[in-house]
Scaffold this motif. Structure first.
Motif, mmCIF file in Angstrom:
data_model
loop_
_atom_site.group_PDB
_atom_site.id
_atom_site.type_symbol
_atom_site.label_atom_id
_atom_site.label_comp_id
_atom_site.label_asym_id
_atom_site.label_seq_id
_atom_site.Cartn_x
_atom_site.Cartn_y
_atom_site.Cartn_z
ATOM 1 N N GLU A 18 0.937 -1.661 -0.158
ATOM 2 C CA GLU A 18 -0.125 -0.109 0.400
ATOM 3 C C GLU A 18 0.958 1.246 0.335
ATOM 4 O O GLU A 18 0.401 2.156 -0.714
ATOM 5 C CB GLU A 18 -0.833 0.203 1.016
ATOM 6 N N CYS A 19 2.233 1.158 0.860
ATOM 7 C CA CYS A 19 3.031 2.403 0.686
ATOM 8 C C CYS A 19 3.444 2.513 -0.299
ATOM 9 O O CYS A 19 3.415 4.022 -0.949
ATOM 10 C CB CYS A 19 4.085 2.455 2.225
ATOM 11 N N ASP A 20 4.011 1.807 -1.468
ATOM 12 C CA ASP A 20 4.812 2.086 -2.342
ATOM 13 C C ASP A 20 3.675 3.162 -3.277
ATOM 14 O O ASP A 20 4.427 3.242 -3.589
ATOM 15 C CB ASP A 20 4.765 0.084 -3.146
ATOM 16 N N TYR A 21 2.086 2.183 -3.581
ATOM 17 C CA TYR A 21 1.077 2.072 -3.642
ATOM 18 C C TYR A 21 1.033 4.079 -4.377
ATOM 19 O O TYR A 21 1.003 4.606 -5.155
ATOM 20 C CB TYR A 21 -0.465 1.762 -4.177
ATOM 21 N N TYR A 22 1.192 4.318 -2.815
ATOM 22 C CA TYR A 22 0.276 5.501 -2.191
ATOM 23 C C TYR A 22 2.005 6.258 -2.300
ATOM 24 O O TYR A 22 1.228 7.809 -3.262
ATOM 25 C CB TYR A 22 -0.299 5.371 -0.242
ATOM 26 N N TYR A 23 2.462 5.753 -1.955
ATOM 27 C CA TYR A 23 3.925 7.268 -2.437
ATOM 28 C C TYR A 23 4.375 7.365 -4.124
ATOM 29 O O TYR A 23 4.306 8.868 -4.518
ATOM 30 C CB TYR A 23 5.433 6.571 -2.159
ATOM 31 N N ASN A 24 4.147 6.217 -4.975
ATOM 32 C CA ASN A 24 4.375 6.412 -6.167
ATOM 33 C C ASN A 24 3.380 6.959 -6.403
ATOM 34 O O ASN A 24 3.605 7.910 -8.151
ATOM 35 C CB ASN A 24 4.869 5.068 -6.694
ATOM 36 N N SER A 25 2.528 6.940 -6.325
ATOM 37 C CA SER A 25 0.961 7.232 -7.363
ATOM 38 C C SER A 25 0.902 9.001 -6.806
ATOM 39 O O SER A 25 0.558 9.198 -7.548
ATOM 40 C CB SER A 25 -0.252 7.089 -5.941
ATOM 41 N N LYS A 26 1.811 9.502 -5.724
ATOM 42 C CA LYS A 26 1.990 11.031 -5.284
ATOM 43 C C LYS A 26 2.629 11.515 -6.354
ATOM 44 O O LYS A 26 2.714 12.302 -6.084
ATOM 45 C CB LYS A 26 2.103 10.777 -3.570
ATOM 46 N N ILE A 59 -1.832 14.646 3.276
ATOM 47 C CA ILE A 59 -1.125 13.236 3.957
ATOM 48 C C ILE A 59 -2.417 13.292 4.952
ATOM 49 O O ILE A 59 -2.808 12.318 4.938
ATOM 50 C CB ILE A 59 -0.001 14.067 5.044
ATOM 51 N N ALA A 60 -3.440 14.496 5.289
ATOM 52 C CA ALA A 60 -4.805 14.126 6.289
ATOM 53 C C ALA A 60 -5.584 13.918 5.259
ATOM 54 O O ALA A 60 -6.907 13.045 5.682
ATOM 55 C CB ALA A 60 -5.084 15.820 6.033
ATOM 56 N N GLU A 61 -5.229 13.755 3.509
ATOM 57 C CA GLU A 61 -6.624 12.908 3.088
ATOM 58 C C GLU A 61 -6.292 11.365 2.625
ATOM 59 O O GLU A 61 -7.083 10.441 1.558
ATOM 60 C CB GLU A 61 -7.187 13.933 1.695
ATOM 61 N N THR A 62 -4.888 11.274 3.368
ATOM 62 C CA THR A 62 -4.221 9.442 2.888
ATOM 63 C C THR A 62 -5.644 8.467 3.196
ATOM 64 O O THR A 62 -5.125 7.579 2.105
ATOM 65 C CB THR A 62 -3.010 9.021 3.469
ATOM 66 N N GLN A 63 -6.370 8.125 4.342
ATOM 67 C CA GLN A 63 -6.863 7.207 4.602
ATOM 68 C C GLN A 63 -8.331 7.217 2.994
ATOM 69 O O GLN A 63 -9.132 6.730 2.753
ATOM 70 C CB GLN A 63 -7.937 7.717 5.815
ATOM 71 N N ILE A 64 -8.839 8.654 2.804
ATOM 72 C CA ILE A 64 -9.971 9.137 1.853
ATOM 73 C C ILE A 64 -9.776 8.513 0.747
ATOM 74 O O ILE A 64 -10.442 7.548 -0.350
ATOM 75 C CB ILE A 64 -9.797 10.554 2.210
ATOM 76 N N PHE A 65 -7.651 8.837 0.420
ATOM 77 C CA PHE A 65 -6.371 7.858 -1.020
ATOM 78 C C PHE A 65 -7.734 6.422 -1.361
ATOM 79 O O PHE A 65 -7.798 6.127 -1.899
ATOM 80 C CB PHE A 65 -6.121 8.327 -1.320
ATOM 81 N N PHE A 66 -7.320 6.082 0.236
ATOM 82 C CA PHE A 66 -7.013 4.269 0.079
ATOM 83 C C PHE A 66 -9.170 3.602 0.150
ATOM 84 O O PHE A 66 -8.998 2.714 -0.281
ATOM 85 C CB PHE A 66 -6.966 3.917 1.349
ATOM 86 N N ASN A 67 -9.820 4.812 0.744
ATOM 87 C CA ASN A 67 -10.766 4.212 0.827
ATOM 88 C C ASN A 67 -11.556 4.315 -0.335
ATOM 89 O O ASN A 67 -12.249 3.356 -0.811
ATOM 90 C CB ASN A 67 -11.509 5.394 1.301
ATOM 91 N N TYR A 68 -11.164 5.393 -1.042
ATOM 92 C CA TYR A 68 -11.705 5.397 -2.518
ATOM 93 C C TYR A 68 -11.149 3.912 -3.296
ATOM 94 O O TYR A 68 -11.450 3.279 -4.629
ATOM 95 C CB TYR A 68 -11.375 6.607 -3.102
ATOM 96 N N ALA A 69 -9.430 4.183 -2.935
ATOM 97 C CA ALA A 69 -8.791 2.599 -3.657
ATOM 98 C C ALA A 69 -9.304 1.356 -3.843
ATOM 99 O O ALA A 69 -9.570 0.769 -4.296
ATOM 100 C CB ALA A 69 -7.563 2.651 -3.907
ATOM 101 N N TYR A 70 -10.010 1.444 -2.425
ATOM 102 C CA TYR A 70 -10.058 -0.286 -1.931
ATOM 103 C C TYR A 70 -11.901 -0.613 -2.970
ATOM 104 O O TYR A 70 -12.157 -1.249 -3.799
ATOM 105 C CB TYR A 70 -10.397 -0.735 -0.894
#
Length: 70
Positions: A18-26, A59-70
């Motif tokens: 997840e961290c790899d997907y998040y940071y590379n997406s960023k 960074i405060a919207e990280t969980q929202i990102f993951f919720n949409y991604a799931y």
């Protein structure tokens, strides 16, 4: 590393990508390219950058990102 930068969760790129997907997406979101392209999940980085357009990139919207991604 946990002592230097404590986190509220355990983080490892070997079992949890997840961290790899998040940071590379960023990276794709901000500069147009991921850190590397030899990972089979490279298309996910580009999809993730599109999700950041909707969810936000702060960074405060990280969980929202993951919720949409799931």
């Amino acid at each position: 590393m946990t002592y230097v930068q404590p986190r509220p969760y355990f983080l490892t790129t070997i079992t949890d990508v997840e961290c790899d997907y998040y940071y590379n997406s960023k990276l794709v979101f901000f500069r147009g390219t991921p850190n590397n392209v030899n990972h089979p999940g490279t298309p996910i980085y580009y999809i993730g950058s599109l999700i950041m357009l909707i969810a936000g990139h702060d960074i405060a919207e990280t969980q929202i990102f993951f919720n949409y991604a799931y």
